[in-house]
Motif scaffolding. Structure first.
Motif, PDB file in Angstrom:
ATOM      1  N   GLY A 178       7.632   7.764   2.419  1.00 10.84           N
ATOM      2  CA  GLY A 178       8.280   8.407   3.563  1.00 10.84           C
ATOM      3  C   GLY A 178       7.683   9.748   3.920  1.00 10.84           C
ATOM      4  O   GLY A 178       8.387  10.654   4.353  1.00 10.84           O
ATOM      5  N   GLY A 179       6.369   9.883   3.728  1.00  7.52           N
ATOM      6  CA  GLY A 179       5.712  11.145   4.059  1.00  7.52           C
ATOM      7  C   GLY A 179       6.089  12.279   3.130  1.00  7.52           C
ATOM      8  O   GLY A 179       5.997  13.445   3.508  1.00  7.52           O
ATOM      9  N   LEU A 206      12.724   5.738   2.944  1.00 10.15           N
ATOM     10  CA  LEU A 206      12.150   4.679   3.759  1.00 10.15           C
ATOM     11  C   LEU A 206      13.256   4.057   4.610  1.00 10.15           C
ATOM     12  O   LEU A 206      14.331   3.740   4.102  1.00 10.15           O
ATOM     13  CB  LEU A 206      11.523   3.601   2.869  1.00 10.15           C
ATOM     14  CG  LEU A 206      10.369   4.037   1.963  1.00 10.15           C
ATOM     15  CD1 LEU A 206       9.960   2.883   1.038  1.00 10.15           C
ATOM     16  CD2 LEU A 206       9.180   4.500   2.777  1.00 10.15           C
ATOM     17  N   ASN A 207      12.990   3.906   5.906  1.00 10.25           N
ATOM     18  CA  ASN A 207      13.972   3.342   6.832  1.00 10.25           C
ATOM     19  C   ASN A 207      13.646   1.879   7.122  1.00 10.25           C
ATOM     20  O   ASN A 207      12.486   1.525   7.363  1.00 10.25           O
ATOM     21  CB  ASN A 207      13.985   4.137   8.139  1.00 10.25           C
ATOM     22  CG  ASN A 207      14.430   5.569   7.934  1.00 10.25           C
ATOM     23  OD1 ASN A 207      15.358   5.834   7.180  1.00 10.25           O
ATOM     24  ND2 ASN A 207      13.774   6.504   8.599  1.00 10.25           N
ATOM     25  N   SER A 219      13.702   9.378  -3.596  1.00  8.13           N
ATOM     26  CA  SER A 219      13.329  10.723  -4.051  1.00  8.13           C
ATOM     27  C   SER A 219      13.694  10.943  -5.514  1.00  8.13           C
ATOM     28  O   SER A 219      13.038  11.722  -6.217  1.00  8.13           O
ATOM     29  CB  SER A 219      14.004  11.783  -3.170  1.00  8.13           C
ATOM     30  OG  SER A 219      15.419  11.651  -3.218  1.00  8.13           O
ATOM     31  N   GLY A 220      14.738  10.264  -5.989  1.00  6.56           N
ATOM     32  CA  GLY A 220      15.121  10.413  -7.383  1.00  6.56           C
ATOM     33  C   GLY A 220      14.318   9.535  -8.321  1.00  6.56           C
ATOM     34  O   GLY A 220      14.488   9.609  -9.546  1.00  6.56           O
ATOM     35  N   GLY A 268       0.784  -1.232   0.000  1.00  6.90           N
ATOM     36  CA  GLY A 268       0.000   0.000   0.000  1.00  6.90           C
ATOM     37  C   GLY A 268       0.813   1.277   0.000  1.00  6.90           C
ATOM     38  O   GLY A 268       0.246   2.372   0.002  1.00  6.90           O
ATOM     39  N   ILE A 269       2.141   1.162  -0.001  1.00  2.76           N
ATOM     40  CA  ILE A 269       3.011   2.348  -0.003  1.00  2.76           C
ATOM     41  C   ILE A 269       3.454   2.618  -1.437  1.00  2.76           C
ATOM     42  O   ILE A 269       4.159   1.795  -2.039  1.00  2.76           O
ATOM     43  CB  ILE A 269       4.251   2.130   0.888  1.00  2.76           C
ATOM     44  CG1 ILE A 269       3.831   1.824   2.327  1.00  2.76           C
ATOM     45  CG2 ILE A 269       5.161   3.351   0.851  1.00  2.76           C
ATOM     46  CD1 ILE A 269       4.987   1.394   3.217  1.00  2.76           C
ATOM     47  N   ASN A 270       3.039   3.744  -2.004  1.00  2.45           N
ATOM     48  CA  ASN A 270       3.459   4.104  -3.351  1.00  2.45           C
ATOM     49  C   ASN A 270       4.950   4.437  -3.347  1.00  2.45           C
ATOM     50  O   ASN A 270       5.422   5.207  -2.507  1.00  2.45           O
ATOM     51  CB  ASN A 270       2.660   5.296  -3.873  1.00  2.45           C
ATOM     52  CG  ASN A 270       1.238   4.909  -4.244  1.00  2.45           C
ATOM     53  OD1 ASN A 270       0.923   3.738  -4.380  1.00  2.45           O
ATOM     54  ND2 ASN A 270       0.377   5.887  -4.407  1.00  2.45           N
TER      55      ASN A 270
END
Length: 396
Positions: A143-144, A149-150, A168-169, A134-136
């Protein structure tokens, strides 16, 4: 020693030894049946404290290894989306090269635009459908919104127990928006130039594309006039163009008035970003004004097609960089899993040496205690019979 019946010292002594033997026998049975040398704190208080600490580490490392496996799954999912993204960008580039040929009529270029628009829609779909639990991963929301992501790959609560995956890239949504077909090219930012105060030195320009700020500082630019000043706006623009740092990110053109006199420069970011209107770090440049800035690529002319090639190349490079980063972190996860498994194995062995029973040694103790128990029981019976001779005296 007198002949007495009230106190049977032999029986008492035998009973005490038998009781001790029975305790040892029970302890051996407990250790043999459980396989553990330490069944309660009384068995070995210090050993228990150490073994519980080791047990916590082993349990944590076991979960950490699973976390690292999840990390591998996440980056593999993200790379799967980026792999197809790169294939789409390569197809877009082929179409841009094709559109750069003036043998294409308007209908041909319209067909190219239609395909590119469809490919751009697919990039948008990939960005919203590539997700893990569920995390795009490819739309910049991970990561908000930071794109980071950790993953907890260690048993402790310190920074060394985490690995950060930077996505992010890998913002495919931003790529799709940047290359949205059918819009005009990004407008440049126009700066007035006062050659009287435009001295030799470095110039800094910055732009923002997709929330990412790019800043470039040129080398020292020197004009041909006295003191290194620039004789004209055209000379300053030429110096900017020849600077490799500036030329890698921006293009510059000279603005002229109705009489053909040079009045200023227009700076355009190659990645389609909006150039900052704040006066750059160069004396003689005034605050700029930005033309209507929209993103996208067009194929209606050969010039626009060539601009599209440059824009697509930048996105291909960005995706390649993102994939390289993801590949590197996947290799790091693989090594983290190996290290975690080795550490778990070694700590488990250490815990075993402290808590597990040496079955052979304990069996020797059990056999000894069992024999002593039988012997003690027999001797207690004999001790209880040792005072029966008093009856003979009483009958006599």
């Amino acid at each position: 020693m007198g002949f007495q019946i009230n106190t049977n010292l032999a029986a008492n002594n035998t009973y005490r030894n038998l009781n001790s033997t029975q305790n040892a026998l029970g302890s051996s049975l407990e250790k043999l049946s459980s396989g553990l040398r330490i069944n309660r704190a009384a068995d070995d208080a210090a050993g228990l404290a150490i073994s519980e600490g080791l047990k916590s580490q082993v349990g944590g490392l076991t979960v950490a290894a699973r976390n690292a496996q999840d990390g591998v799954s996440v980056v593999q999912t993200a790379e799967g989306g980026l792999t197809e993204t790169q294939s789409i960008l390569q197809r877009m580039r082929d179409l841009a090269v094709q559109a750069g040929n003036d043998s294409n009529n308007d209908a041909s270029r319209a067909a190219i635009t239609t395909e590119v628009s469809s490919l751009s829609d697919e990039l948008t779909r990939i960005s919203s459908s590539t997700n893990f639990n569920g995390i795009n991963l490819l739309d910049g929301s991970a990561g908000g919104g930071s794109g980071k992501l950790n993953f907890q790959v260690g048993a402790n609560g310190d920074a060394a127990s985490q690995i950060t995956v930077d996505l992010s890239g890998a913002n495919v949504k931003n790529i799709a928006n940047t290359l949205a077909s059918g819009t005009t090219a990004t407008g440049g930012t126009t700066f007035t130039v006062d050659t009287a105060t435009l001295a030799a030195g470095k110039s800094t320009f910055s732009s923002v594309s997709g929330g990412v700020t790019t800043s470039v500082t040129t080398g020292t630019l020197t004009g041909s006039a006295a003191g290194g000043k620039f004789a004209s706006v055209d000379e300053y623009a030429a110096k900017l163009t020849s600077d490799s740092s500036f030329n890698s990110k921006y293009t510059v053109s000279v603005d002229k008035d109705a009489n053909g006199a040079s009045t200023g420069i227009t700076v355009t970011a190659k990645d389609g970003g909006v150039v900052d209107t704040t006066a750059p770090a160069a004396a003689g440049l005034g605050t700029g004004s930005t033309a209507a800035a929209t993103t996208g690529i067009k194929f209606d002319t050969a010039a626009h097609a060539q601009a599209a090639i440059t824009a697509i190349d930048l996105q291909i490079t960005a995706v390649s960089t993102a994939r390289a980063g993801i590949g590197a972190v996947q290799n790091r996860f693989d090594h983290a899993i190996n290290v975690t498994n080795v550490a778990s194995e070694n700590l488990t062995a250490a815990e075993s040496r402290i808590t597990d029973t040496d079955m052979a040694s304990e069996m020797v103790k059990y056999t000894r205690a069992n024999i002593l128990s039988q012997a003690g029981t027999a001797m207690l019976a004999q001790a209880n019979q040792s005072t029966s001779g008093v009856l003979s005296l009483l009958r006599g």
